[in-house]
Write a protein that holds these residues in place. Structure first.
Motif, PDB file in Angstrom:
ATOM      1  N   GLY A  32      48.181  36.786  34.526  1.00  0.00           N
ATOM      2  CA  GLY A  32      46.747  37.000  34.490  1.00  0.00           C
ATOM      3  C   GLY A  32      46.333  37.587  33.158  1.00  0.00           C
ATOM      4  O   GLY A  32      46.986  38.506  32.654  1.00  0.00           O
ATOM      5  N   ALA A 169      44.079  28.212  34.115  1.00  0.00           N
ATOM      6  CA  ALA A 169      42.835  28.345  34.875  1.00  0.00           C
ATOM      7  C   ALA A 169      41.915  29.307  34.136  1.00  0.00           C
ATOM      8  O   ALA A 169      42.233  30.482  33.980  1.00  0.00           O
ATOM      9  N   ASP A 170      40.781  28.795  33.679  1.00  0.00           N
ATOM     10  CA  ASP A 170      39.843  29.591  32.884  1.00  0.00           C
ATOM     11  C   ASP A 170      38.748  30.141  33.784  1.00  0.00           C
ATOM     12  O   ASP A 170      37.821  29.428  34.153  1.00  0.00           O
ATOM     13  N   PRO A 172      38.693  30.858  37.085  1.00  0.00           N
ATOM     14  CA  PRO A 172      38.513  29.912  38.187  1.00  0.00           C
ATOM     15  C   PRO A 172      37.696  30.452  39.353  1.00  0.00           C
ATOM     16  O   PRO A 172      37.231  29.668  40.188  1.00  0.00           O
ATOM     17  N   LEU A 188      46.448  28.895  43.965  1.00  0.00           N
ATOM     18  CA  LEU A 188      47.158  28.975  42.684  1.00  0.00           C
ATOM     19  C   LEU A 188      48.504  29.683  42.847  1.00  0.00           C
ATOM     20  O   LEU A 188      49.510  29.267  42.263  1.00  0.00           O
ATOM     21  N   VAL A 199      51.715  29.497  35.855  1.00  0.00           N
ATOM     22  CA  VAL A 199      50.257  29.570  35.990  1.00  0.00           C
ATOM     23  C   VAL A 199      49.756  30.694  35.099  1.00  0.00           C
ATOM     24  O   VAL A 199      50.231  31.833  35.191  1.00  0.00           O
ATOM     25  N   THR A 201      46.116  32.404  34.094  1.00  0.00           N
ATOM     26  CA  THR A 201      44.717  32.384  34.490  1.00  0.00           C
ATOM     27  C   THR A 201      43.948  33.556  33.893  1.00  0.00           C
ATOM     28  O   THR A 201      44.426  34.696  33.883  1.00  0.00           O
ATOM     29  N   ASN A 202      42.763  33.264  33.392  1.00  0.00           N
ATOM     30  CA  ASN A 202      41.846  34.307  32.949  1.00  0.00           C
ATOM     31  C   ASN A 202      41.111  34.850  34.163  1.00  0.00           C
ATOM     32  O   ASN A 202      40.624  34.083  35.000  1.00  0.00           O
ATOM     33  N   CYS A 213      49.109  38.436  40.253  1.00  0.00           N
ATOM     34  CA  CYS A 213      49.884  38.118  39.054  1.00  0.00           C
ATOM     35  C   CYS A 213      51.061  39.071  38.868  1.00  0.00           C
ATOM     36  O   CYS A 213      50.915  40.284  39.025  1.00  0.00           O
TER      37      CYS A 213
END
Length: 282
Positions: A32, A169-170, A172, A188, A199, A201-202, A213
């Motif tokens: 993350g 994943a921006d 999400p 996810l 993965v 992701t932001n 995360c």
């Protein structure tokens, strides 16, 4: 295979959006990335996917130098590094099943793609992906008629159709309510654990990053200022990431947790992710 960023930098004129970021991410991690708006999170993901070219530095995946790819090799990287966007990026007038099938375009010949001819096997794959996300009942609906949470699940199903090595994943869940946010993040995490797919992701909520995360990267002014486990993300780290000019961060203000009434006591139960640094409770 390790995924490596070395001194990765992106400048827009005189503004440095990402500043000399160096990271080593083993295959299969769920990472993350957190930080304030403008910290460089989205630009970093877009460089990884090569939607934006780096100004300096390198991106490597195993033995492949991603930052120099062009032509067919770059198209293969777009296939292998699936991107999920906050805005879903579906085709609203097309039905859900066709939107998911579009994830196979980089696996097919140009002629078949132009004609829109998908095999029976690909259609079964798309239906299976929709079933996995619990959205199969909407397969023949126009994508534009679905709710935001449903559309994001369709976008994840489309990413699965790419058979990627990595999912980016921006933000999400930025536009989703808490229940749909949980459904999307559960999906996810399940992809990460079941397939072993990396993965990245932001996220804009601290409790979500902690709960989902195994590794959290904090960015501020384009630089990585924290890189560690959820347990290491303490009050000092949060202040480095978000700044302390407002006297501390109240995590409840950025929580996606769902508060449910306790039938026995009449009180409200809140998930453990809602921790208030400002009051020092944990």
């Amino acid at each position: 295979m390790h995924f490596q960023l070395e001194n990765l930098t992106r400048k827009f004129g005189t503004n440095t959006a990402v500043d000399r970021v160096t990271l080593d991410i083993p295959s299969g991690q769920m990472v993350g990335i957190i930080g304030r708006s403008g910290a460089g999170k989205s630009t970093l993901l877009r460089m990884i996917n090569r939607l934006v070219d780096p100004s300096e530095g390198s991106i490597r995946f195993g033995e492949m130098e991603v930052s120099t790819l062009t032509g067919a090799p770059l198209r293969r990287w777009h296939r292998d590094c699936a991107m999920i966007f906050q805005q879903f990026n579906l085709v609203p007038r097309l039905d859900v099943l066709t939107n998911v099938l579009l994830g196979r375009l980089n696996h097919r010949s140009t002629a078949l793609s132009v004609l829109g001819l998908f095999t029976r096997e690909e259609r079964l794959m798309a239906i299976a992906a929709l079933e996995r996300l619990g959205i199969e009942q909407a397969a023949l609906q126009p994508a534009g008629t679905l709710s935001g949470g449903q559309q994001q699940r369709v976008a994840i199903a489309r990413a699965l159709m790419q058979a990627p090595n990595m999912v980016l994943a921006d933000e999400p869940i930025a536009s989703l309510d808490p229940l749909n946010a949980k459904i999307v993040m559960d999906a996810l995490r399940e992809i990460n654990e079941r397939e072993g797919i990396t993965v990245i992701t932001n996220l804009h909520t601290l409790d979500t990053a902690r709960n989902y995360c195994e590794r959290i990267i904090g960015m501020a002014k384009g630089q990585v200022v924290f890189d560690g486990t959820p347990n290491e993300l303490d009050a000092d780290a949060v202040r480095r990431i978000y700044g302390s000019e407002h006297g501390g961060i109240d995590e409840a203000m950025t929580s996606t947790s769902i508060s449910l009434p306790d039938a026995a006591s009449g009180s409200t139960k809140t998930s453990a992710g809602q921790i208030r640094w400002a009051t020092g409770t944990a």
